[in-house]
Design an enzyme around this catalytic site. Structure first.
Site, PDB file in Angstrom:
ATOM      1  N   GLN A  46      76.663  90.155  56.010  1.00 40.13           N
ATOM      2  CA  GLN A  46      76.153  91.204  55.134  1.00 40.13           C
ATOM      3  C   GLN A  46      74.632  91.203  55.154  1.00 40.13           C
ATOM      4  O   GLN A  46      74.015  90.144  55.209  1.00 40.13           O
ATOM      5  CB  GLN A  46      76.596  90.976  53.677  1.00 40.13           C
ATOM      6  CG  GLN A  46      78.037  91.231  53.409  1.00 40.13           C
ATOM      7  CD  GLN A  46      78.363  91.099  51.925  1.00 40.13           C
ATOM      8  OE1 GLN A  46      77.855  90.239  51.221  1.00 40.13           O
ATOM      9  NE2 GLN A  46      79.218  91.974  51.449  1.00 40.13           N
ATOM     10  N   ASP A  47      74.065  92.396  55.090  1.00 41.81           N
ATOM     11  CA  ASP A  47      72.628  92.556  54.877  1.00 41.81           C
ATOM     12  C   ASP A  47      72.456  93.248  53.534  1.00 41.81           C
ATOM     13  O   ASP A  47      73.183  94.193  53.224  1.00 41.81           O
ATOM     14  CB  ASP A  47      71.992  93.422  55.961  1.00 41.81           C
ATOM     15  CG  ASP A  47      71.768  92.681  57.270  1.00 41.81           C
ATOM     16  OD1 ASP A  47      72.201  91.522  57.391  1.00 41.81           O
ATOM     17  OD2 ASP A  47      71.150  93.265  58.171  1.00 41.81           O
ATOM     18  N   ARG A 105      63.685  86.544  39.908  1.00 38.63           N
ATOM     19  CA  ARG A 105      65.121  86.526  40.227  1.00 38.63           C
ATOM     20  C   ARG A 105      65.490  85.113  40.666  1.00 38.63           C
ATOM     21  O   ARG A 105      64.967  84.601  41.629  1.00 38.63           O
ATOM     22  CB  ARG A 105      65.442  87.523  41.337  1.00 38.63           C
ATOM     23  CG  ARG A 105      65.176  88.964  40.955  1.00 38.63           C
ATOM     24  CD  ARG A 105      65.492  89.881  42.131  1.00 38.63           C
ATOM     25  NE  ARG A 105      65.115  91.251  41.876  1.00 38.63           N
ATOM     26  CZ  ARG A 105      65.971  92.216  41.546  1.00 38.63           C
ATOM     27  NH1 ARG A 105      67.257  91.949  41.416  1.00 38.63           N
ATOM     28  NH2 ARG A 105      65.545  93.441  41.346  1.00 38.63           N
ATOM     29  N   LYS A 137      71.694  81.904  54.003  1.00 34.95           N
ATOM     30  CA  LYS A 137      71.070  83.221  54.074  1.00 34.95           C
ATOM     31  C   LYS A 137      69.729  83.156  54.764  1.00 34.95           C
ATOM     32  O   LYS A 137      69.061  82.124  54.781  1.00 34.95           O
ATOM     33  CB  LYS A 137      70.960  83.863  52.705  1.00 34.95           C
ATOM     34  CG  LYS A 137      70.328  83.050  51.622  1.00 34.95           C
ATOM     35  CD  LYS A 137      70.471  83.759  50.265  1.00 34.95           C
ATOM     36  CE  LYS A 137      70.364  82.803  49.117  1.00 34.95           C
ATOM     37  NZ  LYS A 137      70.557  83.439  47.846  1.00 34.95           N
ATOM     38  N   HIS A 188      68.178  79.508  45.396  1.00 34.89           N
ATOM     39  CA  HIS A 188      67.080  80.356  45.842  1.00 34.89           C
ATOM     40  C   HIS A 188      66.638  81.257  44.699  1.00 34.89           C
ATOM     41  O   HIS A 188      67.452  81.723  43.904  1.00 34.89           O
ATOM     42  CB  HIS A 188      67.539  81.219  47.023  1.00 34.89           C
ATOM     43  CG  HIS A 188      66.528  82.219  47.457  1.00 34.89           C
ATOM     44  ND1 HIS A 188      66.681  83.570  47.232  1.00 34.89           N
ATOM     45  CD2 HIS A 188      65.340  82.063  48.069  1.00 34.89           C
ATOM     46  CE1 HIS A 188      65.625  84.201  47.715  1.00 34.89           C
ATOM     47  NE2 HIS A 188      64.786  83.315  48.229  1.00 34.89           N
ATOM     48  N   TYR A 203      67.948  90.302  52.772  1.00 35.28           N
ATOM     49  CA  TYR A 203      68.814  89.133  52.927  1.00 35.28           C
ATOM     50  C   TYR A 203      69.819  89.383  54.042  1.00 35.28           C
ATOM     51  O   TYR A 203      70.387  90.470  54.122  1.00 35.28           O
ATOM     52  CB  TYR A 203      69.658  88.896  51.669  1.00 35.28           C
ATOM     53  CG  TYR A 203      68.918  88.780  50.383  1.00 35.28           C
ATOM     54  CD1 TYR A 203      68.702  87.532  49.806  1.00 35.28           C
ATOM     55  CD2 TYR A 203      68.469  89.904  49.702  1.00 35.28           C
ATOM     56  CE1 TYR A 203      68.045  87.433  48.588  1.00 35.28           C
ATOM     57  CE2 TYR A 203      67.806  89.793  48.495  1.00 35.28           C
ATOM     58  CZ  TYR A 203      67.598  88.553  47.948  1.00 35.28           C
ATOM     59  OH  TYR A 203      66.961  88.449  46.752  1.00 35.28           O
ATOM     60  N   ASP A 221      69.767  85.456  34.276  1.00 32.55           N
ATOM     61  CA  ASP A 221      68.675  84.517  34.512  1.00 32.55           C
ATOM     62  C   ASP A 221      68.076  84.000  33.199  1.00 32.55           C
ATOM     63  O   ASP A 221      67.669  82.845  33.109  1.00 32.55           O
ATOM     64  CB  ASP A 221      67.597  85.154  35.376  1.00 32.55           C
ATOM     65  CG  ASP A 221      68.065  85.384  36.812  1.00 32.55           C
ATOM     66  OD1 ASP A 221      69.006  84.698  37.260  1.00 32.55           O
ATOM     67  OD2 ASP A 221      67.487  86.264  37.481  1.00 32.55           O
TER      68      ASP A 221
END
Length: 180
Positions: free
Chosen positions: A48-49, A60, A72, A119, A132, A168
């Site tokens: 996946q992108d 984030r 990734k 990350h 990503y 978050d």
């Protein structure tokens, strides 16, 4: 393009392209299967992108996947971000190591983040796009978040966060997610 190992975290690589610049701007290769293979990565493993857009101060992270994890390849395609990787693989020689980078659309440098590492990033420019390449189909049931401001990690975020997702804001500490 060349792959540069980052010794602070085992298996982490910077992929540094050579942008070709002229009066029109630049052209840059952002992925090279042969270079990925040269450091033992399977370029066909990416499934996946995705891309995220953030405004200055948005933070984030810190995010990772449970189970088999998720490797990734991350790149700031526009703007600039302060990027953070935390090694949370208990069997890794760099377990609990933290590494930070400044990624920008000007350089197009990518970071390969091995599965099992958390990350996160903070947008430093008015607009920052982060691209990503992910080696697993996303399953929200496997999402894990760790507090971005965990004192044990002591991440030196360059700006006071201006906007965080609810996920978050309410993330548990590293000790709660990964008890010793």
């Amino acid at each position: 393009m060349k792959a540069i190992p980052v010794p602070a975290i085992a298996g982490l690589y910077l992929f540094q392209p050579t942008p070709h610049r002229d009066e029109r701007g630049f052209f840059s290769r952002t992925f090279d299967a042969g270079v990925a293979r040269s450091v033992g990565l399977d370029p066909d493993a990416f499934l996946q992108d995705s891309v995220s857009r953030s405004v200055r101060g948005v933070l984030r992270g810190l995010h990772l996947r449970s189970g088999a994890g998720e490797a990734k390849l991350v790149r700031c395609s526009f703007g600039e971000v302060f990027d953070v990787v935390v090694d949370l693989r208990p069997d890794s020689p760099t377990f609990r190591a933290v590494e930070t980078f400044r990624l920008s659309g000007d350089t197009q440098v990518s970071i390969y983040i091995p599965a099992g590492c958390a990350h996160g990033f903070q947008a430093l420019s008015d607009i920052a796009d982060v691209s990503y390449r992910i080696d697993r189909v996303h399953n929200p049931d496997e999402d894990v978040t760790i507090a971005y401001n965990d004192p044990e990690l002591a991440i030196p975020w360059p700006l006071t966060p201006t906007l965080l997702s609810e996920r978050d804001k309410t993330a548990p500490s590293l000790a709660e997610v990964l008890p010793t």
